[in-house]
Scaffold this motif. Structure first.
Motif, PDB file in Angstrom:
ATOM      1  N   GLY A   1      -3.677   3.666   0.194  1.00 32.92           N
ATOM      2  CA  GLY A   1      -2.281   3.940   0.564  1.00 32.92           C
ATOM      3  C   GLY A   1      -2.105   5.362   1.069  1.00 32.92           C
ATOM      4  O   GLY A   1      -0.996   5.916   0.988  1.00 32.92           O
TER       5      GLY A   1
ATOM      6  N   ARG B   1       0.812  -1.225   0.000  1.00 32.96           N
ATOM      7  CA  ARG B   1       0.000   0.000   0.000  1.00 32.96           C
ATOM      8  C   ARG B   1       0.845   1.274   0.000  1.00 32.96           C
ATOM      9  O   ARG B   1       0.525   2.235  -0.671  1.00 32.96           O
ATOM     10  CB  ARG B   1      -0.889   0.045   1.248  1.00 32.96           C
ATOM     11  N   PHE B   2       1.886   1.281   0.812  1.00 31.29           N
ATOM     12  CA  PHE B   2       2.590   2.552   1.059  1.00 31.29           C
ATOM     13  C   PHE B   2       3.953   2.637   0.383  1.00 31.29           C
ATOM     14  O   PHE B   2       4.566   3.700   0.358  1.00 31.29           O
ATOM     15  CB  PHE B   2       2.759   2.776   2.570  1.00 31.29           C
TER      16      PHE B   2
ATOM     17  N   ALA C   1       0.419   7.443  -1.243  1.00 38.10           N
ATOM     18  CA  ALA C   1       0.241   6.695  -2.490  1.00 38.10           C
ATOM     19  C   ALA C   1      -0.542   7.515  -3.505  1.00 38.10           C
ATOM     20  O   ALA C   1      -0.220   7.506  -4.697  1.00 38.10           O
ATOM     21  CB  ALA C   1      -0.468   5.374  -2.215  1.00 38.10           C
TER      22      ALA C   1
END
Ligand SMILES: Cc1ncc(COP(=O)(O)O)c(C=O)c1O
Length: 449
Positions: free
Chosen positions: A264, A123-124, A268
């Motif tokens: 994210g 996600r990050f 993100a």
């Protein structure tokens, strides 16, 4: 248009009376709790809800809370983001039940730990992760590590930031001097020794303060969310990253609240490149957990500074941190509750909420504004959205704040205390958003009519 203060005061008196009359059981429980709890609450900031006493909860589920007097509320506070998943989401509850029967804390890893680490990385974008019990702890440990690997003494934060009860961050700047913020309880050291403070969006100040060469890490929310929402100006993050790199300063982005921007977070969504990322609150669906992630380069530097036989000594860690229950809850929450599809819906609801508020403000010619950050929306008592924490703080109006919180509470809607914020969960519905819009329009008509 300016609001008549006498009208605000009389509406506030009326709403206070209505609240007190409608919540006898909460009042009784508050009286009882005064015998054993400071001011009748288990954590002091629960006194910050408007009204003479807080609502006592009997149950919460999805987007709703029911109080001990039998009132049902649309919950747009959601435990100030701790319950952004909606209350007790089914997949998280199932995972918790299973884990409860299989050991809660062992100080050993489980398979869930690896799965959550992988999902955080996906996600990050940061490679290595560690887990804590709270976002406060994630920030505290991150700061320790940043100091250790850079050999620098200070951190830099934005004025009116909030990163949890982290000593170094409870600081403000007055006439160019760093001081403890009003309300900072027993600061252990003068924050001028540990902290530099600049206003959000103030690039020249950032440049000046980083030039001193003593800042280990800038700890920043990508948009301020705790003094009202303050969005970054288009170039702010690019300059923040350039200037930190030039100064040899690390950059930590705190996504605890800005996860509202997407799966994210803001990082993100906007392609930020932090060295550290910290988070907590909703990722365990309400079960305590915090996390900090960092780049492979930072990981190497941490390893180079680690004394293997003394890792239990150095100010980073916690016996219950990364316990099996937290990680089981986080795994299920990330995989099945805070999904890409859920964010799409939640952000749509945020836009609906924003539209309803904006149309009312315009229709009633109120000198207010509304700002949205993904599925988080805030209205502020200033005609244009604030550019900095200082501007946001100046727009605060405690009487209007109390009036609107009580007005909503008396009409079955909970807004986040401390400021006028609403958050959408996967369980929130269009009808619930519209219910707020109708109550907001009713308040606007009474204030201006
Ligand atoms: C941006 C941010 N970081 C960290 C925290 C601290 O979270 P906790 O109180 O769960 O430790 C908060 C709490 O509001 C927050 O808003």
């Amino acid at each position: 248009m300016t609001l008549e203060r006498t009208r605000v005061e009389s509406l506030l008196d009326r709403e206070r009376e209505r609240f007190a009359a409608g919540h006898p059981r909460s009042r009784q429980l508050h009286e009882r709790a005064r015998d054993s709890l400071l001011d009748g609450v288990p954590m002091n900031w629960m006194t910050r809800w408007p009204g003479a006493f807080p609502v006592f909860v009997s149950s919460a589920g999805g987007s709703a809370i029911t109080d001990v007097d039998g009132h049902a509320y649309v919950d747009l506070c959601l435990g100030d983001t701790g319950a952004m998943t909606g209350h007790s989401p089914e997949p998280t509850v199932a995972a918790i039940h299973e884990q409860l029967a299989n050991g809660i804390t062992t100080m050993l890893p489980t398979e869930d730990a690896a799965a959550v680490g992988e999902e955080m990385r996906r996600r990050f974008g940061l490679r290595d992760w560690q887990f804590t019990l709270t976002a406060t702890d994630a920030n505290r440990f991150m700061i320790r590590l940043a100091r250790e690997i850079t050999g620098r003494p200070k951190i830099l934060v934005h004025d009116y930031c909030y990163h949890g009860s982290v000593d170094e961050t409870v600081a403000t700047v007055v006439d160019g001097e760093v001081r403890a913020r009003v309300g900072s309880v027993g600061p252990p050291v003068d924050p001028a020794l540990t902290t530099r403070v600049v206003d959000f969006n103030d690039v020249p100040a950032l440049e000046r303060e980083l030039a001193a060469g003593d800042v280990a890490v800038v700890l920043a929310e990508p948009a301020l969310t705790n003094i009202g929402i303050v969005l970054p100006e288009p170039d702010y993050h690019r300059r923040l990253r350039e200037l930190t790199r030039e100064a040899g300063t690390l950059l930590a982005i705190d996504e605890t609240h800005t996860l509202c921007c997407g799966p994210g977070g803001y990082t993100a969504e906007h392609g930020l490149e932090p060295d550290f990322l910290t988070i907590g609150k909703p990722i365990g669906g309400g079960i305590p957990i915090g996390a900090y992630g960092f780049t492979a380069e930072v990981a190497e530097r941490i390893r180079a500074h680690t004394i293997p036989e003394a890792t239990d000594v150095g100010g980073v860690g916690g016996t219950l941190a990364a316990n099996a229950l937290s990680l089981a809850a986080a795994r299920a929450t990330l995989a099945e509750v805070l999904t890409d599809e859920a964010f799409e819906r939640m952000i749509g609801l945020g836009a609906r909420f924003e539209r309803g508020v904006a149309e009312t403000i315009e229709g009633a010619a109120l000198p207010w504004s509304v700002t949205r950050l993904g599925c988080r929306v805030e209205y502020m008592f200033a005609p244009t959205p604030p550019r900095s924490g200082t501007e946001a703080a100046a727009a605060h109006d405690s009487e209007l704040d109390a009036l609107l919180h009580l007005y909503m509470l008396n009409r079955g809607i909970l807004l986040t205390p401390f400021h006028m914020m609403a958050l959408m969960s996967p369980a929130t519905t269009d009808a619930e958003v519209d219910r707020h819009t109708a109550a907001f329009a009713e308040a606007a008509a009474e204030l201006t009519g």
